[in-house]
Design a protein around this motif. Sequence first.
Motif, PDB file in Angstrom:
ATOM      1  N   SER A   1       1.964   4.370   5.748  1.00 36.62           N
ATOM      2  CA  SER A   1       3.029   5.446   5.319  1.00 36.62           C
ATOM      3  C   SER A   1       2.583   6.601   5.722  1.00 36.62           C
ATOM      4  O   SER A   1       1.310   7.066   5.363  1.00 36.62           O
ATOM      5  CB  SER A   1       3.214   5.367   3.692  1.00 36.62           C
ATOM      6  OG  SER A   1       4.273   6.336   3.535  1.00 36.62           O
TER       7      SER A   1
ATOM      8  N   GLN B   1       7.685   7.962   5.323  1.00 37.64           N
ATOM      9  CA  GLN B   1       7.597   7.845   3.805  1.00 37.64           C
ATOM     10  C   GLN B   1       9.196   7.816   3.272  1.00 37.64           C
ATOM     11  O   GLN B   1       9.612   6.828   2.487  1.00 37.64           O
ATOM     12  CB  GLN B   1       7.046   8.993   3.146  1.00 37.64           C
ATOM     13  CG  GLN B   1       6.718   8.887   1.634  1.00 37.64           C
ATOM     14  CD  GLN B   1       7.909   9.579   0.665  1.00 37.64           C
ATOM     15  OE1 GLN B   1       8.599  10.290   1.192  1.00 37.64           O
ATOM     16  NE2 GLN B   1       7.704   9.201  -0.424  1.00 37.64           N
TER      17      GLN B   1
ATOM     18  N   TRP C   1      10.150   3.995   3.810  1.00 39.44           N
ATOM     19  CA  TRP C   1       9.553   2.999   2.745  1.00 39.44           C
ATOM     20  C   TRP C   1      10.243   3.220   1.117  1.00 39.44           C
ATOM     21  O   TRP C   1      10.569   2.305   0.692  1.00 39.44           O
ATOM     22  CB  TRP C   1       8.320   3.203   2.691  1.00 39.44           C
ATOM     23  CG  TRP C   1       7.617   2.531   3.887  1.00 39.44           C
ATOM     24  CD1 TRP C   1       6.835   3.433   4.963  1.00 39.44           C
ATOM     25  CD2 TRP C   1       7.484   1.434   4.165  1.00 39.44           C
ATOM     26  NE1 TRP C   1       6.565   2.543   5.987  1.00 39.44           N
ATOM     27  CE2 TRP C   1       6.950   1.302   5.850  1.00 39.44           C
ATOM     28  CE3 TRP C   1       8.050  -0.120   3.951  1.00 39.44           C
ATOM     29  CZ2 TRP C   1       6.734   0.179   6.438  1.00 39.44           C
ATOM     30  CZ3 TRP C   1       7.875  -1.001   4.626  1.00 39.44           C
ATOM     31  CH2 TRP C   1       7.212  -0.958   6.088  1.00 39.44           C
ATOM     32  N   GLN C   2      10.723   4.483   0.958  1.00 43.59           N
ATOM     33  CA  GLN C   2      11.038   4.874  -0.266  1.00 43.59           C
ATOM     34  C   GLN C   2      12.652   4.131  -0.467  1.00 43.59           C
ATOM     35  O   GLN C   2      12.941   3.667  -1.382  1.00 43.59           O
ATOM     36  CB  GLN C   2      11.199   6.331  -0.525  1.00 43.59           C
ATOM     37  CG  GLN C   2      11.697   6.833  -1.936  1.00 43.59           C
ATOM     38  CD  GLN C   2      11.696   8.099  -2.235  1.00 43.59           C
ATOM     39  OE1 GLN C   2      11.087   8.841  -1.154  1.00 43.59           O
ATOM     40  NE2 GLN C   2      12.401   8.701  -3.023  1.00 43.59           N
TER      41      GLN C   2
ATOM     42  N   GLU D   1      14.272   1.036  -2.682  1.00 46.31           N
ATOM     43  CA  GLU D   1      15.520   1.167  -3.492  1.00 46.31           C
ATOM     44  C   GLU D   1      16.743   0.086  -2.848  1.00 46.31           C
ATOM     45  O   GLU D   1      17.778   0.205  -3.347  1.00 46.31           O
ATOM     46  CB  GLU D   1      16.318   2.465  -3.346  1.00 46.31           C
ATOM     47  CG  GLU D   1      15.467   3.603  -3.865  1.00 46.31           C
ATOM     48  CD  GLU D   1      15.634   5.112  -3.410  1.00 46.31           C
ATOM     49  OE1 GLU D   1      16.624   4.939  -2.557  1.00 46.31           O
ATOM     50  OE2 GLU D   1      15.022   5.969  -3.731  1.00 46.31           O
TER      51      GLU D   1
END
Length: 141
Positions: free
Chosen positions: A18, A23, A26-27, A31
């Motif tokens: 990451s 980022q 991946w976040q 979710e």
Amino acid sequence: MTLPIIYIDAELPSMPRSSRTTQPFWQALAEGRFLLQQCKGCGSLRFPPGAICQSCPESKAQWIDVCGKGTLYALTTIHAGPPPLMRDGPYTRAIVDLDEGVRLIAEWHGDPETPFDTAVELIVSRYNNGCLFGARSVPSK
């Protein structure tokens, strides 16, 4: 669109890298969303995320949610590899053409004999210590 999530009671064999650039991807995946970058210069979509467009010299991009639907282009089963990846024996990876026109490689969660050109959907593989994305045949209704 929220992707189906499957829970895998295991640790990731290696953590995805990451960075400031990746980022947001991946976040969103954690979710249940799959994002692609869209170049603000030429409008092309790109994956994996990168700092510069592959079609033009533009560095500015926006993130867009995609539906996660596509077509199976190819499958390959890996029978020999690094010990952390081989802990459960051979594993299969899929090459998927998303409906949005992007081709990617994903964990395969299905029959390794699935015919090419089968409709597929992306899924989130949620491990004890993180997430990856995978693909499977679209379940029949």
